[in-house]
Design a protein around this motif. Structure first.
Motif, mmCIF file in Angstrom:
data_model
loop_
_atom_site.group_PDB
_atom_site.id
_atom_site.type_symbol
_atom_site.label_atom_id
_atom_site.label_comp_id
_atom_site.label_asym_id
_atom_site.label_seq_id
_atom_site.Cartn_x
_atom_site.Cartn_y
_atom_site.Cartn_z
ATOM 1 N N LEU A 34 5.133 -0.982 -4.420
ATOM 2 C CA LEU A 34 4.023 -0.073 -4.159
ATOM 3 C C LEU A 34 2.854 -0.293 -5.110
ATOM 4 O O LEU A 34 1.702 -0.399 -4.677
ATOM 5 N N ILE A 35 3.126 -0.339 -6.412
ATOM 6 C CA ILE A 35 2.048 -0.489 -7.399
ATOM 7 C C ILE A 35 2.246 -1.779 -8.180
ATOM 8 O O ILE A 35 3.197 -1.909 -8.957
ATOM 9 N N CYS A 36 1.369 -2.731 -7.968
ATOM 10 C CA CYS A 36 1.328 -3.937 -8.796
ATOM 11 C C CYS A 36 0.417 -3.623 -9.988
ATOM 12 O O CYS A 36 -0.743 -3.243 -9.809
ATOM 13 N N ALA A 37 0.967 -3.758 -11.178
ATOM 14 C CA ALA A 37 0.244 -3.355 -12.384
ATOM 15 C C ALA A 37 -0.082 -4.562 -13.247
ATOM 16 O O ALA A 37 0.478 -5.657 -13.079
ATOM 17 N N GLU A 38 -0.986 -4.352 -14.169
ATOM 18 C CA GLU A 38 -1.249 -5.332 -15.213
ATOM 19 C C GLU A 38 -1.485 -4.599 -16.518
ATOM 20 O O GLU A 38 -1.835 -3.414 -16.531
ATOM 21 N N LYS A 39 -1.276 -5.298 -17.602
ATOM 22 C CA LYS A 39 -1.357 -4.699 -18.931
ATOM 23 C C LYS A 39 -2.770 -4.194 -19.198
ATOM 24 O O LYS A 39 -3.750 -4.878 -18.907
ATOM 25 N N LEU A 40 -2.856 -2.974 -19.738
ATOM 26 C CA LEU A 40 -4.146 -2.408 -20.118
ATOM 27 C C LEU A 40 -4.400 -2.709 -21.593
ATOM 28 O O LEU A 40 -3.570 -2.414 -22.451
ATOM 29 N N GLY A 57 -0.334 0.356 -18.533
ATOM 30 C CA GLY A 57 -0.915 -0.527 -17.543
ATOM 31 C C GLY A 57 -2.061 0.089 -16.766
ATOM 32 O O GLY A 57 -2.420 1.255 -16.950
ATOM 33 N N LYS A 58 -2.629 -0.713 -15.911
ATOM 34 C CA LYS A 58 -3.629 -0.261 -14.948
ATOM 35 C C LYS A 58 -3.250 -0.837 -13.589
ATOM 36 O O LYS A 58 -2.447 -1.777 -13.491
ATOM 37 N N VAL A 59 -3.812 -0.269 -12.553
ATOM 38 C CA VAL A 59 -3.467 -0.697 -11.194
ATOM 39 C C VAL A 59 -4.188 -2.000 -10.871
ATOM 40 O O VAL A 59 -5.403 -2.094 -10.980
ATOM 41 N N LYS A 60 -3.398 -2.991 -10.479
ATOM 42 C CA LYS A 60 -3.977 -4.248 -9.998
ATOM 43 C C LYS A 60 -4.141 -4.213 -8.486
ATOM 44 O O LYS A 60 -5.175 -4.599 -7.944
ATOM 45 N N SER A 61 -3.109 -3.732 -7.803
ATOM 46 C CA SER A 61 -3.189 -3.607 -6.340
ATOM 47 C C SER A 61 -2.156 -2.592 -5.866
ATOM 48 O O SER A 61 -1.216 -2.246 -6.584
ATOM 49 N N ILE A 62 -2.365 -2.103 -4.650
ATOM 50 C CA ILE A 62 -1.479 -1.117 -4.025
ATOM 51 C C ILE A 62 -1.015 -1.657 -2.673
ATOM 52 O O ILE A 62 -1.821 -2.131 -1.874
ATOM 53 N N ILE A 121 5.497 10.436 -5.868
ATOM 54 C CA ILE A 121 5.402 9.142 -6.547
ATOM 55 C C ILE A 121 5.204 9.305 -8.051
ATOM 56 O O ILE A 121 4.293 10.011 -8.495
ATOM 57 N N ALA A 122 6.054 8.625 -8.826
ATOM 58 C CA ALA A 122 5.887 8.547 -10.277
ATOM 59 C C ALA A 122 5.006 7.342 -10.601
ATOM 60 O O ALA A 122 5.202 6.265 -10.032
ATOM 61 N N PRO A 123 4.040 7.493 -11.520
ATOM 62 C CA PRO A 123 3.042 6.440 -11.764
ATOM 63 C C PRO A 123 3.542 5.318 -12.679
ATOM 64 O O PRO A 123 3.011 5.070 -13.761
ATOM 65 N N ILE A 124 4.560 4.630 -12.208
ATOM 66 C CA ILE A 124 5.102 3.477 -12.924
ATOM 67 C C ILE A 124 4.912 2.257 -12.028
ATOM 68 O O ILE A 124 5.322 2.263 -10.867
ATOM 69 N N GLY A 125 4.269 1.218 -12.563
ATOM 70 C CA GLY A 125 4.048 0.002 -11.799
ATOM 71 C C GLY A 125 4.813 -1.154 -12.392
ATOM 72 O O GLY A 125 5.415 -1.056 -13.461
ATOM 73 N N VAL A 126 4.788 -2.261 -11.689
ATOM 74 C CA VAL A 126 5.462 -3.467 -12.180
ATOM 75 C C VAL A 126 4.481 -4.625 -12.110
ATOM 76 O O VAL A 126 3.722 -4.764 -11.142
ATOM 77 N N GLY A 127 4.467 -5.447 -13.168
ATOM 78 C CA GLY A 127 3.576 -6.594 -13.216
ATOM 79 C C GLY A 127 4.190 -7.809 -12.548
ATOM 80 O O GLY A 127 5.374 -7.829 -12.209
ATOM 81 N N VAL A 128 3.370 -8.838 -12.369
ATOM 82 C CA VAL A 128 3.878 -10.087 -11.782
ATOM 83 C C VAL A 128 4.917 -10.725 -12.691
ATOM 84 O O VAL A 128 5.717 -11.563 -12.250
#
Length: 302
Positions: free
Chosen positions: A133-139, A162-167, A184-191
């Motif tokens: 759901l949430i692709c993240a990247e390091k802030l 992190g910050k949102v890279k894409s949804i 939805i809990a605001p936890i994303g995962v990076g590449v």
């Protein structure tokens, strides 16, 4: 007029005032950032859950994104882990990230789901890691040097912030089609496979943008956006909001919320609302009454 008749008349008035709003918003998507007092006060928690169930019952599709900072801080204190903040953001090392996932993705998320279901809803809990759901990247943030003669900035490492890279809304779309309420809990995962803790306001705003939601509602512990005299401001457009920022009326912790709301409406969300979560049934009052209970921001510059 008897007391019962007066009460019946008031109820009828409320329902007839709500009718055109129900008709207008039926079938539309509503993204709600849930946090603050509304998440800790028992009466407010139960009223919020009932409100969400009612929204779904009249044909609106609510999507809940929640925070949980105080609950994370409480558990960190219990295990003897000190919290460090930089510009309001929690520095999140590996151990802290484990706690964040446990609290947000487990304790807080499932308690909200359970409360909605207890009041007759059909909620499903997710984190941004579910269904990609949430692709993240390091802030990373830059902090200027304290030495005026040294005009440099230092990159501050916040760890797993992190910050949102894409949804990717595929899992949300599937749940809505099946008549469920996503929580939805605001936890994303990076590449790189790393987990990231992301500000819930930002996640709500980005999900609202991608879904082209009818409304983005941010629950706060204030009455909304106030002017210099402490009066509530509402019905603002982008130009007016930018003027208020330049004048210093919008400052401090309200700035990121306003920025999130402004980005959303400029990206196609019809309206954004910053409302007082300390008010009983705040979401319903904002949605279904003429007066509302907070600050409305709409797209456009005039």
């Amino acid at each position: 007029m008897s007391l019962n008749t007066q009460k019946s008349s008031q109820i009828a008035q409320v329902l007839t005032e709500a009718l055109p709003y129900i008709q207008r918003f039926s079938g539309k998507t509503l993204v709600i950032k849930y946090g603050g007092n509304a998440m800790v006060d028992e009466d407010l928690k139960n009223n919020f859950a009932r409100d969400v169930v009612l929204l779904k019952a009249v044909g609106i599709n609510p999507i809940i994104i929640h925070g949980g900072g105080p609950q994370i801080g409480e558990l960190l204190n219990r295990i003897g882990k000190e919290s460090t903040f930089v510009e309001g953001m929690r520095v999140t090392d590996n151990e802290t990230m484990d706690v964040v996932e446990m609290v947000l993705g487990g304790q807080v998320n499932k308690s909200i789901v359970n409360l909605i279901n207890t009041h007759g809803g059909r909620a499903v809990g997710l984190t941004g890691k579910d269904g990609s759901l949430i692709c993240a990247e390091k802030l990373q943030i830059a902090q200027n040097s304290v030495d005026p003669a040294n005009n440099t900035s230092e990159i501050i490492d916040l760890g797993h912030v992190g910050k949102v890279k894409s949804i990717d809304t595929s899992v949300i779309d599937m749940l809505i089609r099946s008549d469920f309420i996503p929580v939805i809990a605001p936890i994303g995962v990076g590449v790189d496979g790393q987990s990231y803790n992301i500000n819930a306001d930002l996640v709500a705003g980005k999900i609202a943008e991608v879904l082209q939601a009818e409304k983005l509602i941010l629950l706060t512990n204030t009455a909304g956006l106030l002017d210099g005299e402490g009066e509530l401001l509402t019905g603002l457009n982008a130009n007016q909001v930018n003027d208020l920022i330049e004048e210093g009326v919008i400052h401090g912790g309200m700035l990121p919320k306003i920025g999130c709301a402004l980005d959303a409406v400029q990206a196609g969300v019809t309206t954004a609302h910053i409302i007082d979560g300390r008010v009983q049934h705040a979401v319903l009052l904002e949605m279904f009454t003429d007066e509302g209970v907070g600050t409305l921001i709409r797209g456009g510059w005039q």
